[in-house]
Design a protein around this motif. Structure first.
Motif, PDB file in Angstrom:
ATOM      1  N   ARG A  72       0.802  -1.229   0.000  1.00  0.00           N
ATOM      2  CA  ARG A  72       0.000   0.000   0.000  1.00  0.00           C
ATOM      3  C   ARG A  72       0.825   1.264   0.000  1.00  0.00           C
ATOM      4  NH1 ARG A  72      -4.747   1.328   4.433  1.00  0.00           N
ATOM      5  NH2 ARG A  72      -5.461   3.296   3.518  1.00  0.00           N
ATOM      6  N   PHE A  73       1.874   1.298   0.822  1.00  0.00           N
ATOM      7  CA  PHE A  73       2.691   2.497   0.921  1.00  0.00           C
ATOM      8  C   PHE A  73       4.077   2.296   0.318  1.00  0.00           C
ATOM      9  CE2 PHE A  73      -0.326   2.811   4.520  1.00  0.00           C
ATOM     10  CZ  PHE A  73      -0.987   3.972   4.111  1.00  0.00           C
ATOM     11  N   GLY A  74       4.203   1.291  -0.534  1.00  0.00           N
ATOM     12  CA  GLY A  74       5.468   1.078  -1.220  1.00  0.00           C
ATOM     13  C   GLY A  74       5.765   2.225  -2.165  1.00  0.00           C
ATOM     14  N   PRO A  75       7.035   2.497  -2.434  1.00  0.00           N
ATOM     15  CA  PRO A  75       7.387   3.637  -3.289  1.00  0.00           C
ATOM     16  C   PRO A  75       6.791   3.545  -4.686  1.00  0.00           C
ATOM     17  CG  PRO A  75       9.277   2.177  -2.917  1.00  0.00           C
ATOM     18  CD  PRO A  75       8.226   1.761  -1.962  1.00  0.00           C
ATOM     19  N   TRP A  76       6.713   2.342  -5.255  1.00  0.00           N
ATOM     20  CA  TRP A  76       6.156   2.216  -6.590  1.00  0.00           C
ATOM     21  C   TRP A  76       4.653   2.466  -6.597  1.00  0.00           C
ATOM     22  CZ3 TRP A  76       9.129   2.910 -10.420  1.00  0.00           C
ATOM     23  CH2 TRP A  76      10.461   2.482 -10.381  1.00  0.00           C
ATOM     24  N   ALA A  77       3.984   2.122  -5.510  1.00  0.00           N
ATOM     25  CA  ALA A  77       2.556   2.398  -5.417  1.00  0.00           C
ATOM     26  C   ALA A  77       2.302   3.897  -5.389  1.00  0.00           C
ATOM     27  CB  ALA A  77       1.973   1.736  -4.170  1.00  0.00           C
ATOM     28  N   VAL A  78       3.153   4.625  -4.673  1.00  0.00           N
ATOM     29  CA  VAL A  78       3.024   6.086  -4.608  1.00  0.00           C
ATOM     30  C   VAL A  78       3.293   6.709  -5.979  1.00  0.00           C
ATOM     31  CG1 VAL A  78       3.942   8.200  -3.579  1.00  0.00           C
ATOM     32  CG2 VAL A  78       3.620   6.151  -2.163  1.00  0.00           C
ATOM     33  N   VAL A  79       4.366   6.251  -6.646  1.00  0.00           N
ATOM     34  CA  VAL A  79       4.701   6.757  -7.978  1.00  0.00           C
ATOM     35  C   VAL A  79       3.556   6.487  -8.956  1.00  0.00           C
ATOM     36  CG1 VAL A  79       6.229   6.456  -9.966  1.00  0.00           C
ATOM     37  CG2 VAL A  79       7.193   6.605  -7.669  1.00  0.00           C
ATOM     38  N   ALA A  80       3.006   5.282  -8.897  1.00  0.00           N
ATOM     39  CA  ALA A  80       1.916   4.909  -9.803  1.00  0.00           C
ATOM     40  C   ALA A  80       0.681   5.763  -9.558  1.00  0.00           C
ATOM     41  CB  ALA A  80       1.576   3.434  -9.628  1.00  0.00           C
ATOM     42  N   LEU A  81       0.371   6.036  -8.296  1.00  0.00           N
ATOM     43  CA  LEU A  81      -0.783   6.868  -7.977  1.00  0.00           C
ATOM     44  C   LEU A  81      -0.596   8.290  -8.489  1.00  0.00           C
ATOM     45  CD1 LEU A  81      -3.520   7.208  -6.634  1.00  0.00           C
ATOM     46  CD2 LEU A  81      -2.323   7.670  -4.473  1.00  0.00           C
ATOM     47  N   VAL A  82       0.589   8.836  -8.307  1.00  0.00           N
ATOM     48  CA  VAL A  82       0.879  10.188  -8.815  1.00  0.00           C
ATOM     49  C   VAL A  82       0.736  10.214 -10.341  1.00  0.00           C
ATOM     50  CG1 VAL A  82       2.680  11.933  -9.112  1.00  0.00           C
ATOM     51  CG2 VAL A  82       2.362  10.841  -6.881  1.00  0.00           C
ATOM     52  N   TYR A  83       1.255   9.188 -10.992  1.00  0.00           N
ATOM     53  CA  TYR A  83       1.155   9.116 -12.453  1.00  0.00           C
ATOM     54  C   TYR A  83      -0.303   9.061 -12.895  1.00  0.00           C
ATOM     55  CZ  TYR A  83       1.196   7.195 -17.159  1.00  0.00           C
ATOM     56  OH  TYR A  83       0.955   6.995 -18.490  1.00  0.00           O
ATOM     57  N   ALA A  84      -1.111   8.224 -12.256  1.00  0.00           N
ATOM     58  CA  ALA A  84      -2.519   8.090 -12.627  1.00  0.00           C
ATOM     59  C   ALA A  84      -3.264   9.403 -12.442  1.00  0.00           C
ATOM     60  CB  ALA A  84      -3.179   6.985 -11.811  1.00  0.00           C
ATOM     61  N   VAL A  85      -2.963  10.114 -11.364  1.00  0.00           N
ATOM     62  CA  VAL A  85      -3.617  11.402 -11.110  1.00  0.00           C
ATOM     63  C   VAL A  85      -3.202  12.435 -12.148  1.00  0.00           C
ATOM     64  CG1 VAL A  85      -3.782  13.334  -9.491  1.00  0.00           C
ATOM     65  CG2 VAL A  85      -3.947  10.977  -8.647  1.00  0.00           C
ATOM     66  N   VAL A  86      -1.901  12.516 -12.451  1.00  0.00           N
ATOM     67  CA  VAL A  86      -1.413  13.458 -13.455  1.00  0.00           C
ATOM     68  C   VAL A  86      -2.020  13.153 -14.823  1.00  0.00           C
ATOM     69  CG1 VAL A  86       0.631  14.209 -14.749  1.00  0.00           C
ATOM     70  CG2 VAL A  86       0.738  13.993 -12.252  1.00  0.00           C
ATOM     71  N   LEU A  87      -2.067  11.888 -15.181  1.00  0.00           N
ATOM     72  CA  LEU A  87      -2.666  11.470 -16.448  1.00  0.00           C
ATOM     73  C   LEU A  87      -4.128  11.887 -16.515  1.00  0.00           C
ATOM     74  CD1 LEU A  87      -2.481   9.788 -19.111  1.00  0.00           C
ATOM     75  CD2 LEU A  87      -3.120   7.792 -17.733  1.00  0.00           C
ATOM     76  N   SER A  88      -4.863  11.675 -15.433  1.00  0.00           N
ATOM     77  CA  SER A  88      -6.281  12.031 -15.391  1.00  0.00           C
ATOM     78  C   SER A  88      -6.479  13.539 -15.480  1.00  0.00           C
ATOM     79  CB  SER A  88      -6.908  11.496 -14.099  1.00  0.00           C
ATOM     80  OG  SER A  88      -6.831  10.080 -14.044  1.00  0.00           O
ATOM     81  N   LEU A  89      -5.665  14.281 -14.762  1.00  0.00           N
ATOM     82  CA  LEU A  89      -5.772  15.744 -14.801  1.00  0.00           C
ATOM     83  C   LEU A  89      -5.444  16.276 -16.195  1.00  0.00           C
ATOM     84  CD1 LEU A  89      -4.172  16.759 -11.373  1.00  0.00           C
ATOM     85  CD2 LEU A  89      -6.588  16.889 -12.027  1.00  0.00           C
ATOM     86  N   ALA A  90      -4.473  15.670 -16.856  1.00  0.00           N
ATOM     87  CA  ALA A  90      -4.116  16.092 -18.212  1.00  0.00           C
ATOM     88  C   ALA A  90      -5.264  15.869 -19.179  1.00  0.00           C
ATOM     89  CB  ALA A  90      -2.866  15.352 -18.684  1.00  0.00           C
ATOM     90  N   ARG A  91      -5.999  14.761 -19.000  1.00  0.00           N
ATOM     91  CA  ARG A  91      -7.143  14.498 -19.868  1.00  0.00           C
ATOM     92  C   ARG A  91      -8.257  15.506 -19.636  1.00  0.00           C
ATOM     93  NH1 ARG A  91      -6.813  13.465 -23.758  1.00  0.00           N
ATOM     94  NH2 ARG A  91      -8.547  12.070 -24.224  1.00  0.00           N
ATOM     95  N   ILE A  92      -8.431  15.936 -18.392  1.00  0.00           N
ATOM     96  CA  ILE A  92      -9.436  16.961 -18.093  1.00  0.00           C
ATOM     97  C   ILE A  92      -9.003  18.309 -18.643  1.00  0.00           C
ATOM     98  CG2 ILE A  92     -10.585  18.240 -16.241  1.00  0.00           C
ATOM     99  CD1 ILE A  92     -10.308  15.697 -14.511  1.00  0.00           C
ATOM    100  N   ALA A  93      -7.755  18.692 -18.377  1.00  0.00           N
ATOM    101  CA  ALA A  93      -7.262  20.006 -18.777  1.00  0.00           C
ATOM    102  C   ALA A  93      -7.183  20.177 -20.288  1.00  0.00           C
ATOM    103  CB  ALA A  93      -5.883  20.251 -18.156  1.00  0.00           C
ATOM    104  N   SER A  94      -7.061  19.084 -21.020  1.00  0.00           N
ATOM    105  CA  SER A  94      -6.989  19.166 -22.487  1.00  0.00           C
ATOM    106  C   SER A  94      -8.369  19.100 -23.140  1.00  0.00           C
ATOM    107  CB  SER A  94      -6.111  18.036 -23.035  1.00  0.00           C
ATOM    108  OG  SER A  94      -6.684  16.771 -22.752  1.00  0.00           O
TER     109      SER A  94
END
Length: 207
Positions: free
Chosen positions: A153-175
């Protein structure tokens, strides 16, 4: 949580328009749409998913051949993750909802310089759009499920993946490609699909 989310966006569909308007400039459009870094984010998910899927299968084959437990990846966990990818981002979102709900994308709406009508989330439309729900967000949150399964749950790759998913989602909204409800729905679909598959494949007697 999911029912609350559905209720809010059906009762107050203008939330989608209000958020999308934050990224829209009259006479210009959605300014980040088409920028080089937005395109990199947009295209990155295809490469990441391909690498992850092949990596999962390859790791499982290695574990089976060598009688190892690298990353704790056994047949059950592999089946859940690959099954989740096929069933939710693949069948439910991209081949199901996007093809049949018909919701117009923000970039095509009358409110943002286009000629399509706005439709609330979860409401079928005849606009023939592919806005609901977001395939990119669904696949991005599948990456989170993979990282969570392999690193905790709090592994570094899980955090990186969550940040990536959020950034990807925000980019789709902003575009202008999706509304907030599109990406949130996809996140919920992946989460619920993951829970269901984990429950269905859990060994008998295991809590």
């Amino acid at each position: 949580w999911f029912l609350g989310f559905v209720t809010v966006f059906l009762a107050f569909p203008e939330i989608d328009l209000w958020v999308s308007a934050l990224f829209y400039t009259p006479g210009v459009g959605f300014e980040i749409n088409g920028l080089w870094w937005e395109r990199i984010i947009y295209r990155s998910i295809g490469y990441i998913v391909t690498i992850l899927a092949l990596g999962l299968i390859g790791t499982w084959l290695y574990n089976r051949r060598r009688h190892q437990q690298l990353l704790g990846l056994d047949a059950r966990k592999l089946g859940v993750l690959i099954g989740l990818l096929i069933l939710v981002p693949g069948l439910l979102v991209n081949l199901g909802l996007k093809e049949h709900v018909g919701r117009a994308r923000a970039v095509n709406l009358e409110q943002f310089g286009g000629d399509a009508r706005f439709t609330p989330a979860f409401v079928p439309s005849d606009e023939e759009g592919g806005s609901f729900s977001s395939g990119h967000a669904a696949t991005g949150f599948w990456v989170v499920a993979v990282a969570y399964s392999l690193s905790g749950r709090f592994g570094p790759w899980a955090v990186v993946a969550l940040v990536y998913a959020v950034v990807l989602s925000l980019a789709r909204i902003a575009s202008g490609g999706h509304f907030p409800s599109d990406v949130l729905a996809s996140a919920f679909f992946v989460l619920m699909g993951w829970f269901v598959l984990c429950a269905l494949t859990r060994p008998r007697g295991e809590a």
